[in-house]
Design an enzyme around this catalytic site. Structure first.
Site: not given
Ligand code: ATR
Length: 268
Positions: A65, A101, A151
């Site tokens: 994207k 979206d 997180r």
């Molecule tokens: P996307 O485009 O799907 O949003 P991304 O930019 O990699 O993918 O973001 C993933 C999100 O899921 C982030 O907010 C991530 O938190 P972090 O910024 O701390 O990495 C969150 N995320 C992924 N795995 C997680 C987990 N096990 N617990 C809490 N948050 C999680």
């Protein structure tokens, strides 16, 4: 026939071809819609080739994207706000990038689930690409407060700062997400990674709704936890169909009916 594709990696699981085939039948539009698997790093070349060979439009899914945002010569305001593009459309002289979206999420929440969100407290879990795409459209609903909890706290703070002029929004770490929310939207990738989120007690206000932007099995851990805490729960299948309907409208100038399509996908 006008040709459309969904570009992603992986893309074999995408339900977009089925959704657009249903829209096309319903509206009497003659279109062909297929999946296009692209290797990481190869997005611009593949998209250029598709449009050069007569392609009319594309949906773009993970992980492309942001590449699609860079690829588009012109962008809608909501794509600019999201920093990401999920829809490309061939226009006279240029390729337009849009992001449907957020509009898809808002339409599912308001038109399909019947929620009125003005003056409510909304919690958005996550601060990645999926979360960023929906912050502007959620703020446009005039909630009393939108809390973004992540997180990694700093990412939530940055995202909230970027939208500070658009409404009441605050970014916090998970430990400070607070309680008493009317709507909690899960935009993290935790459940798709098989890492369930631990939700604090008291997160949901009475009559609250929990919404996972993922659908099917990936949404279950979050939604089961939310139901156990007394919330009404919905996965993101309606959002998927609604964002597709917005793309179809951009491409064909007709807005398809979505309720029957959502029901058919649920039944399948
Ligand atoms: P996307 O485009 O799907 O949003 P991304 O930019 O990699 O993918 O973001 C993933 C999100 O899921 C982030 O907010 C991530 O938190 P972090 O910024 O701390 O990495 C969150 N995320 C992924 N795995 C997680 C987990 N096990 N617990 C809490 N948050 C999680």
């Amino acid at each position: 026939m006008d040709r459309y594709v969904v570009i992603g990696n992986p893309v074999a699981h995408s339900r977009s071809p089925e959704i657009h085939a249903r829209f096309a039948r319903q509206t009497g539009e003659a279109i062909a819609y297929e999946r296009l698997l692209v290797e990481p790093g190869d997005f611009a070349r593949a998209a250029r080739e598709f449009f050069a060979s007569g392609g009319r439009g594309a949906n773009v899914t993970l992980p492309f994207k942001v590449d699609a945002f860079a690829f588009a010569k012109e962008r809608t305001a909501r794509a600019g706000q999201a920093g990401a593009v999920n829809t490309l459309a061939m226009r006279v002289g240029a390729i337009l990038g849009d992001n449907t979206d957020g509009a898809g999420l808002v339409r599912d929440l308001t038109a399909n689930l019947g929620l009125t969100l003005a003056g409510t407290r909304i919690l958005l879990l996550g601060a990645g690409g999926a979360a960023r795409g929906v912050v502007g459209p959620l703020l446009a609903l005039s909630p009393a407060m939108l809390v973004i909890a992540n997180r990694t706290r700093e990412r939530a703070r940055e995202l909230a700062r970027a939208f500070g002029a658009a409404g009441r929004v605050e970014g916090v770490g998970f430990e400070a997400m607070g309680e008493g929310f009317d709507l909690v939207v899960n935009a993290t990738s935790a459940s798709t990674r098989g890492e369930p989120l631990a939700l604090p007690a008291g997160l949901f206000a009475r009559g609250a709704t929990a919404y996972d932007m993922a659908y099917g099995a990936a949404a279950l851990p979050f939604l089961e936890g939310a139901r156990a805490a007394g919330a009404r729960a919905s996965d993101g299948l309606g959002m998927l169909v609604e964002q597709a309907a917005e793309s179809f409208l951009l491409w064909r100038g007709k807005r398809p009916e979505t309720a029957a399509v959502i029901a058919a996908l649920r039944a399948a």
